[in-house]
Design a protein around this motif. Structure first.
Motif, PDB file in Angstrom:
ATOM      1  N   GLY A   1       0.844  -1.189   0.000  1.00 54.94           N
ATOM      2  CA  GLY A   1       0.000   0.000   0.000  1.00 54.94           C
ATOM      3  C   GLY A   1       0.880   1.241   0.000  1.00 54.94           C
ATOM      4  O   GLY A   1       1.946   1.272  -0.620  1.00 54.94           O
ATOM      5  N   ASP A   2       0.448   2.289   0.705  1.00 53.81           N
ATOM      6  CA  ASP A   2       1.236   3.531   0.761  1.00 53.81           C
ATOM      7  C   ASP A   2       2.399   3.451   1.740  1.00 53.81           C
ATOM      8  O   ASP A   2       3.358   4.217   1.635  1.00 53.81           O
ATOM      9  CB  ASP A   2       0.335   4.708   1.157  1.00 53.81           C
ATOM     10  N   ASP A   3       2.318   2.525   2.684  1.00 48.72           N
ATOM     11  CA  ASP A   3       3.327   2.448   3.747  1.00 48.72           C
ATOM     12  C   ASP A   3       4.474   1.517   3.357  1.00 48.72           C
ATOM     13  O   ASP A   3       4.789   0.537   4.035  1.00 48.72           O
ATOM     14  CB  ASP A   3       2.669   1.981   5.050  1.00 48.72           C
TER      15      ASP A   3
ATOM     16  N   LYS B   1      15.583  10.175   2.403  1.00 48.52           N
ATOM     17  CA  LYS B   1      14.851   9.901   1.164  1.00 48.52           C
ATOM     18  C   LYS B   1      15.100  11.057   0.204  1.00 48.52           C
ATOM     19  O   LYS B   1      14.603  12.158   0.409  1.00 48.52           O
ATOM     20  CB  LYS B   1      13.349   9.741   1.447  1.00 48.52           C
ATOM     21  N   TRP B   2      15.911  10.809  -0.805  1.00 46.83           N
ATOM     22  CA  TRP B   2      16.214  11.792  -1.840  1.00 46.83           C
ATOM     23  C   TRP B   2      15.828  11.221  -3.196  1.00 46.83           C
ATOM     24  O   TRP B   2      15.747   9.998  -3.354  1.00 46.83           O
ATOM     25  CB  TRP B   2      17.718  12.102  -1.885  1.00 46.83           C
TER      26      TRP B   2
ATOM     27  N   VAL C   1       3.828   8.506   5.608  1.00 51.02           N
ATOM     28  CA  VAL C   1       4.134   7.212   4.985  1.00 51.02           C
ATOM     29  C   VAL C   1       4.912   7.463   3.701  1.00 51.02           C
ATOM     30  O   VAL C   1       4.901   8.573   3.147  1.00 51.02           O
ATOM     31  CB  VAL C   1       2.851   6.409   4.692  1.00 51.02           C
ATOM     32  N   TYR C   2       5.554   6.426   3.207  1.00 52.35           N
ATOM     33  CA  TYR C   2       6.502   6.544   2.099  1.00 52.35           C
ATOM     34  C   TYR C   2       5.953   7.346   0.918  1.00 52.35           C
ATOM     35  O   TYR C   2       6.607   8.276   0.427  1.00 52.35           O
ATOM     36  CB  TYR C   2       6.921   5.151   1.627  1.00 52.35           C
ATOM     37  N   THR C   3       4.776   7.012   0.441  1.00 51.94           N
ATOM     38  CA  THR C   3       4.277   7.646  -0.781  1.00 51.94           C
ATOM     39  C   THR C   3       3.909   9.112  -0.587  1.00 51.94           C
ATOM     40  O   THR C   3       3.804   9.858  -1.559  1.00 51.94           O
ATOM     41  CB  THR C   3       3.043   6.900  -1.331  1.00 51.94           C
ATOM     42  N   LYS C   4       3.733   9.526   0.656  1.00 56.19           N
ATOM     43  CA  LYS C   4       3.363  10.920   0.935  1.00 56.19           C
ATOM     44  C   LYS C   4       4.533  11.744   1.492  1.00 56.19           C
ATOM     45  O   LYS C   4       4.426  12.964   1.613  1.00 56.19           O
ATOM     46  CB  LYS C   4       2.176  10.961   1.898  1.00 56.19           C
TER      47      LYS C   4
END
Length: 444
Positions: free
Chosen positions: A196-198, A280-281, A321-324
């Motif tokens: 999912g998003d996480d 996260k770059w 979360v990762y995607t946001k």
């Protein structure tokens, strides 16, 4: 303007190290000699300290206009001066984007009123602003920026016909963010299906993969060779890409050049476990092997420039979360102390650091009278104490976002003084609120 006499500093410049005095007045370096006297000058004793040219950072995101909760030209240029960076080139993915000459000049006006460091801006190329780009004077700004992979601000240029026309229609340096969008989208879909998003951040370098980087950069370089464009690849992050660049000709004669950023030389994918979204770059920090190959290319001159890609976000934004969670992090205050750690470890010489952070950006972008310690040049100077350790804490972070991926790190080198055009802008943790920054001029 005060006149300054910097006495007994160990000057690192043009592949030499020597003890000498520097006399500074009216924005410029008046004299460099073994022993200078001037009763009208304020004397700064630099005994035991090293004197570097001011660092030129060819890639920063200072977030103004429109994203000022993350940073401003004033806040981030002030942090840059604390890090020995006296000149920066800011990117076009602000709000509004810097994709017209009018918006470009509005940014210059903002910086004229607020910047602590010398400044220029990159003009953003898009799928539909070629005619505007054609009107841009080659000396108006530092160059043209293309996002050949989407990142913060979503300025993706994916029309291949337009890209070729841009390459054929400017004499300026074209700098690019190179990641293949289709590859990234396919990788992301695979991990979203599972998590999912996480998505765990450790998968970031597999989503924004080495393959995505190489596909984009190799294709763009082939186009640059075909069209004769002057092309500069920003923030290399993979070992495989280093094979695309040459070290057998002088930088001034290269048509295709490359930059690496401090974080890709410092971190690896092993650090996601402790740092998460803070590192996260885009492009992603990749493997230790990629890092080793980047170092090799950096030291043997296939990679020409060291920069920061300073790109602050708030901790609240990073804590998604990762995607946001947005990609990017603040670096201008800590890049020079961090690379000096590698000097202490015997990995790189002081002369090579100055070459990659000061001389080469000046050559690459044809900047007028900066990047060197020479008589008649602008007095952008940094005094460094290589034997003064300090620890990065929330209390001494100057970024508006208030955090650093280096928080808790102890550095062995400390910047004591930073001069911007002969003005003492920073001294032992204290900032001058007077600004003496200038718009960059070029010799093109």
């Amino acid at each position: 303007m005060s006149k300054y006499l910097i006495k007994n500093g160990t000057i690192v410049n043009e592949n030499t190290i020597q003890v000498a005095d520097i006399l500074v007045d009216n924005n410029v370096i008046l004299k460099i000699d073994k022993s200078i006297s001037d009763s009208n000058a304020t004397v700064i004793d630099a005994s035991g300290k090293y004197v570097f040219p001011g660092v030129i950072d060819d890639q920063v995101h200072f977030r103004e206009p429109g994203l000022t909760q993350k940073g401003t030209i004033a806040s981030e240029s002030r942090a840059a001066v604390a890090g020995g960076i006296t000149t920066y080139m800011e990117q076009p993915n602000t709000n509004p984007q810097t994709t017209t000459i009018e918006k470009l000049e509005e940014k210059f006006a903002l910086a004229a009123n607020s910047s602590f460091a010398n400044y220029s801006f990159l003009f953003g190329g898009t799928n539909d602003n070629l005619e505007e780009l054609k009107k841009l004077d080659k000396n108006a700004c530092s160059g043209v920026k293309l996002f050949l992979g989407s990142s913060t601000g979503n300025m993706l240029v994916d029309n291949e016909e337009v890209i070729e026309k841009i390459f054929r229609n400017t004499e300026m340096v074209i700098s690019a963010h190179c990641e293949d969008e289709t590859t990234i989208k396919n990788n992301l879909a695979k991990y979203k299906e599972q998590y999912g998003d996480d998505i765990p951040t450790k998968y970031h370098p597999l989503i924004r993969s080495a393959e995505a980087c190489y596909l984009s950069s190799s294709k763009a370089i082939a186009l640059a060779k075909k069209t004769g464009a002057r092309f500069h690849v920003f923030h290399l992050s993979t070992g495989i890409e280093t094979s695309l660049f040459r070290n057998d000709i002088p930088l001034k004669d290269k048509k295709i050049t490359a930059e690496v950023c401090l974080h890709h030389l410092w971190f690896s994918d092993e650090d996601y476990a402790s740092k998460g979204n803070l590192i996260k770059w885009n492009p992603a920090v990749k493997t230790a092997e990629d890092r080793a190959q980047l170092w090799e290319a950096f030291l043997d001159d296939r990679i020409d420039v060291l920069a920061t890609d300073h790109a602050p976000h708030t901790l609240e934004e990073k804590d998604n979360v990762y995607t946001k969670a947005p990609s990017g992090g603040p670096l201008v205050q800590h890049a020079l102390p961090a690379i000096l750690e590698k000097y202490h470890q015997g990995k790189i010489s002081l002369e090579k650091i100055v070459e990659k952070m000061c001389h080469n950006p000046a050559i690459l972008f044809e900047i007028d009278r900066r990047g060197y310690i020479r008589e008649g040049y602008f007095a952008d100077l940094v005094l460094v104490d290589l034997k003064n350790s300090w620890t990065v804490t929330k209390e001494n972070i100057a970024y508006k976002c208030g955090w650093s991926p280096f928080e808790g790190n102890t550095f062995n080198s400390k910047i004591s003084h930073t001069f911007v055009n002969g003005h003492l802008a920073y001294e032992n943790g204290n900032f001058s609120e007077k600004r003496n920054a200038k718009r960059l001029t070029f010799n093109r």
